[in-house]
Design a protein around this motif. Sequence first.
Motif, PDB file in Angstrom:
ATOM      1  N   UNK A  35       0.806  -1.237  -0.048  1.00  0.00           N
ATOM      2  CA  UNK A  35       0.165  -0.142   0.232  1.00  0.00           C
ATOM      3  C   UNK A  35       0.894   1.349   0.028  1.00  0.00           C
ATOM      4  N   UNK A  38       2.285   1.705  -3.435  1.00  0.00           N
ATOM      5  CA  UNK A  38       1.232   2.208  -4.344  1.00  0.00           C
ATOM      6  C   UNK A  38       1.055   3.743  -4.107  1.00  0.00           C
ATOM      7  N   UNK A  42       1.918   6.395  -7.171  1.00  0.00           N
ATOM      8  CA  UNK A  42       0.875   7.420  -7.605  1.00  0.00           C
ATOM      9  C   UNK A  42       1.453   8.851  -7.425  1.00  0.00           C
TER      10      UNK A  42
ATOM     11  N   UNK B  15      -3.623   3.538   5.448  1.00  0.00           N
ATOM     12  CA  UNK B  15      -2.813   3.351   4.123  1.00  0.00           C
ATOM     13  C   UNK B  15      -3.706   3.029   3.091  1.00  0.00           C
ATOM     14  N   UNK B  16      -4.785   2.318   3.164  1.00  0.00           N
ATOM     15  CA  UNK B  16      -5.478   2.193   1.950  1.00  0.00           C
ATOM     16  C   UNK B  16      -6.211   3.412   1.643  1.00  0.00           C
ATOM     17  N   UNK B  18      -4.981   6.675   2.216  1.00  0.00           N
ATOM     18  CA  UNK B  18      -3.977   7.377   1.427  1.00  0.00           C
ATOM     19  C   UNK B  18      -3.703   6.998  -0.089  1.00  0.00           C
ATOM     20  N   UNK B  19      -3.491   5.576  -0.219  1.00  0.00           N
ATOM     21  CA  UNK B  19      -3.463   5.174  -1.660  1.00  0.00           C
ATOM     22  C   UNK B  19      -4.611   5.292  -2.572  1.00  0.00           C
ATOM     23  N   UNK B  22      -4.521   9.122  -3.288  1.00  0.00           N
ATOM     24  CA  UNK B  22      -3.516   9.694  -4.424  1.00  0.00           C
ATOM     25  C   UNK B  22      -3.705   8.918  -5.644  1.00  0.00           C
ATOM     26  N   UNK B  23      -4.498   7.905  -5.771  1.00  0.00           N
ATOM     27  CA  UNK B  23      -4.995   7.145  -7.210  1.00  0.00           C
ATOM     28  C   UNK B  23      -5.880   8.248  -7.791  1.00  0.00           C
ATOM     29  N   UNK B  25      -6.228  11.352  -7.184  1.00  0.00           N
ATOM     30  CA  UNK B  25      -5.571  12.757  -7.683  1.00  0.00           C
ATOM     31  C   UNK B  25      -5.145  12.426  -8.854  1.00  0.00           C
ATOM     32  N   UNK B  26      -4.150  11.304  -9.089  1.00  0.00           N
ATOM     33  CA  UNK B  26      -3.599  11.074 -10.321  1.00  0.00           C
ATOM     34  C   UNK B  26      -4.615  11.164 -11.468  1.00  0.00           C
ATOM     35  N   UNK B  29      -5.972  14.670 -12.455  1.00  0.00           N
ATOM     36  CA  UNK B  29      -5.059  15.571 -13.060  1.00  0.00           C
ATOM     37  C   UNK B  29      -4.432  15.070 -14.265  1.00  0.00           C
ATOM     38  N   UNK B  30      -4.336  13.689 -14.330  1.00  0.00           N
ATOM     39  CA  UNK B  30      -3.739  13.200 -15.448  1.00  0.00           C
ATOM     40  C   UNK B  30      -4.454  11.990 -16.159  1.00  0.00           C
ATOM     41  N   UNK B  44      -1.282   1.878 -12.166  1.00  0.00           N
ATOM     42  CA  UNK B  44      -0.422   2.779 -11.648  1.00  0.00           C
ATOM     43  C   UNK B  44       0.340   2.344 -10.393  1.00  0.00           C
ATOM     44  N   UNK B  45      -0.678   2.181  -9.541  1.00  0.00           N
ATOM     45  CA  UNK B  45      -0.260   1.733  -8.156  1.00  0.00           C
ATOM     46  C   UNK B  45       0.713   0.736  -8.005  1.00  0.00           C
TER      47      UNK B  45
END
Lengths: 110, 306
Positions: A35, A38, A42, B15-16, B18-19, B22-23, B25-26, B29-30, B44-45
């Motif tokens: 995690x 990952x 990102x 953590x899950x 947060x991942x 961030x996924x 957000x990616x 934005x892209x 991607x992760x």
Amino acid sequence: MSKIFYDHLIVIEEIVAVLDEHKLTPKDRKNILGLMDAALQHEILDAIFSYLPRERHEEFLQKFHAAPHDIGLMQYLKDNAPVNIELAILDRANKTKKKLLGEVKKHRKP
Amino acid sequence: MYKGTLNTSKLYLGLQKQAQISAKKLKKRHPHAVTFFEKHGVVPGKIREHAARVATSVGLASAMLFGQPLTQQVLSTPAAKIATLKTDQLQGMLTNQLSTLLPKDITPLTHAQEDALANEIKTVWGIDARASLDGERLNRSYGLIGAEQHLPRFPGDTVDQHDAYQQSGITPGRGAWGYFANSRDQLTQDLIQKEKWYVAVQTLYLPDWNTRTKELSKWYKYRKVLVINPVNGKTVVADVADAGPAAFTGKHYGGSPEVMAYLGLNVHMQKGAVLLFFVNDPNGEIPLGPVEYNVTTGTPQIAKDI
């Protein structure tokens, strides 16, 4: 773990070292590191695509997909990004690591 | 039976989250990049899994195409490659890396820059060198070094008793820690090396010097440091044996005649920019003096030439 061209800037060993201070089962350790990795991937990808001009994205994606370990990718980014891309990646990696380590700290047993 | 010190289920959830953030957000934005990855069956992760597949297929392909022996494949790993490089090639490699990480002006480094530089140093020389060690750090890890004179090693020591660079002279006073030995008879090879490869650092300007003088003196006394000239990659392991230079000089460190000569800085104004990191060497395994091969994977040049 498999190498990615920007791994030397991430230094994930710093996170592993903190995690290994705690007695985790091999399964928990693997899942937690997965995690964390990952989230890092990102964030680094976001940093790269944010600084690389849009017209270079497709070419970079093709190259990255073909050889994620290729150190020539860093040179490609350096040649095309208007900023010091290594520092940008490093900065994002450090901020993310700090966040992730904060999460570990938050869940320490008293 | 594992007796964990972490609440793993809560950590996992945190953590899950947060991942996922961030996924998202990616993707936001892209989106084109995420679509590209998805089209090629890559998450991607989990790019590392894809990297592993590529590495395996490339390995298999080259093995099939060229029938490359396993030993040769192993030799192509970075560490093994570094072991085969000559000193000037290692210095060149270091110079290239440092040029991308160091600021254009000789300004203080950020912690992130210091970490990246430590990483490069470890890769090239195999030495664990850091800007901060045991919680201690100098005000500068990147600054100007200027030439110093020899230090008197024992009462009555004179410059003509030093075996090189006598034209540099000898200081009238003792170094920060006093004489290296109480008499000429007590001067050991180790102490001779300590004077030969000494540096002066600005301990006097540390923010806690006045409140922790005794403790800091003990910590800094003959502390090993790695000094690198980023222009030519020349690197030397030195020890802290003096305090200074004064702030008004505009310099941040001082180097013995031997240190300055090895770094190639004993010319013109006898000063130049250097990186100065502490060497993490708790067992005293890294000798003072020039670093010319990777201490963990390489062999000294002389051994290679035989």
